[in-house]
Design an enzyme around this catalytic site. Sequence first.
Site, PDB file in Angstrom:
ATOM      1  NE  ARG A   1      -4.025   0.109   1.955  1.00 60.51           N
ATOM      2  CZ  ARG A   1      -4.957   0.556   2.795  1.00 60.51           C
ATOM      3  NH1 ARG A   1      -4.964   0.161   4.060  1.00 60.51           N
ATOM      4  NH2 ARG A   1      -5.871   1.412   2.388  1.00 60.51           N
TER       5      ARG A   1
ATOM      6  CG  ASP B   1      -3.517   6.618   6.342  1.00 59.54           C
ATOM      7  OD1 ASP B   1      -4.617   7.133   6.627  1.00 59.54           O
ATOM      8  OD2 ASP B   1      -3.283   5.403   6.480  1.00 59.54           O
TER       9      ASP B   1
ATOM     10  CE  LYS C   1      -9.760   4.753   4.463  1.00 57.40           C
ATOM     11  NZ  LYS C   1      -9.124   4.130   3.270  1.00 57.40           N
TER      12      LYS C   1
HETATM   13  O1  MRU Z   1      -7.605   2.172   4.437  1.00 63.36           O
HETATM   14  P1  MRU Z   1      -7.375   2.125   5.909  1.00 63.36           P
HETATM   15  O2  MRU Z   1      -8.504   1.516   6.650  1.00 63.36           O
HETATM   16  O3  MRU Z   1      -6.057   1.504   6.264  1.00 63.36           O
HETATM   17  O4  MRU Z   1      -7.300   3.660   6.332  1.00 63.36           O
HETATM   18  C1  MRU Z   1      -6.989   3.968   7.667  1.00 63.36           C
HETATM   19  C2  MRU Z   1      -7.039   5.411   7.986  1.00 63.36           C
HETATM   20  O5  MRU Z   1      -7.240   6.241   7.146  1.00 63.36           O
HETATM   21  C3  MRU Z   1      -6.742   5.770   9.422  1.00 63.36           C
HETATM   22  O6  MRU Z   1      -7.436   6.927   9.798  1.00 63.36           O
HETATM   23  C4  MRU Z   1      -5.237   6.029   9.561  1.00 63.36           C
HETATM   24  O7  MRU Z   1      -4.515   4.969   9.056  1.00 63.36           O
HETATM   25  C5  MRU Z   1      -4.842   6.269  10.968  1.00 63.36           C
HETATM   26  S1  MRU Z   1      -4.883   4.796  11.969  1.00 63.36           S
HETATM   27  C6  MRU Z   1      -4.298   5.283  13.465  1.00 63.36           C
END
Ligand code: MRU
Length: 361
Positions: free
Chosen positions: A107, A255, A266
């Site tokens: 990813r 992220d 997200k």
């Molecule tokens: O696609 P995902 O479910 O991995 O996305 C996760 C997020 O966007 C979270 O808000 C982010 O990783 C922070 S987790 C502490």
Amino acid sequence: MFCGSERDGGEALRAVTHAANIRYDKAAEALCILDQSLLPNEVREVRLDTAEEMVEAIRALRVRGAPAIGICAAYGLYRLARTIEDPDPEVFQTQLRAFSAQLCAARPTAVNLAWALGEMENTAAAHAGAPRRVLLEALYEKAAAIHQDDIDKCRAISEYGLSLLREGDGVLTHCNAGPLATSRYGTAQGPFFLAAERGMRIRVFAGETRPLLQGARLTSYELHRAGVDVTLICDNMASMVMKNGWVQACFVGCDRVAANGDTANKIGTSSVAILAKHYGIPFYVLGPTSTIDRNCPSGDQIPIELRDPEEIKSLWYEKPVALPGVPCYNPAFDVTDHSLITAIVTEKGICRAPYTESLLF
Ligand code: MRU
């Protein structure tokens, strides 16, 4: 089933904040994760032995959340290092780097993945001349340290986050940044668990988080089980709950945070930030410093993962909701401009603009 923390002396709360979403069983040399793609309907642990299984688990969101994928990849790389049998130290390092690159490509957006793998590669390089047993032990210790470090950071972030809230506040959150996405308390959702531990009343509004429903499947699952007052809303209801005066702050995870404070999280996060600005509600980003990418000057340089259009057309479990041929655009993350962010909360404290100074201490 209601598992309110007041009714059982906090056991339900602790069961959530201390759940083992990622576990390395040293006796069995097995990397095990809780398969988040099955929640909330099924709680199943799966074992990841090969690089292919690890990449698939990260891509399919069996393990997800920026810190969690970093921790999983760190243990994963140690697990894979054990499979390298060539006695030549140079071959070992080359093969380890190849495994690392394979995991890293799973990813692109969350920088924690590359960060954790970089830490592991550095550890391997520092022990390049050591006997294989010593090198492997150093790799295991490093992965365990990354895991423990995240536990400590999440706790500190939760404390700083809670200091921004008052008794009776309503908080809107998006996606899942709780124990499943991290280790223990989480980041953006950590303050809610701490508040519950301390008997402080906070009302959480969790956006469902289309298209993969992390808010519905995971955040409301964790908070409700822990006895936190959580109300699940569709993403397009955020404006209404803000207008009603039910929300005093927004807490989201991250992220990747660029050096200027632009933040990828997200998809849908930037919409919440824009709404918050409209209604004069503070918008906070919470995350560990391992999510700050000093090499990324602004959000324009953050790679945004594009996912399979089928995720939009098939919801999570059910029948299709759109015609098969309908074109879809399915970015997994968006970037919130730093001008919309009231503060970025890390384990080191509450950073405010200008972020080029406060984040890069
Ligand atoms: O696609 P995902 O479910 O991995 O996305 C996760 C997020 O966007 C979270 O808000 C982010 O990783 C922070 S987790 C502490």
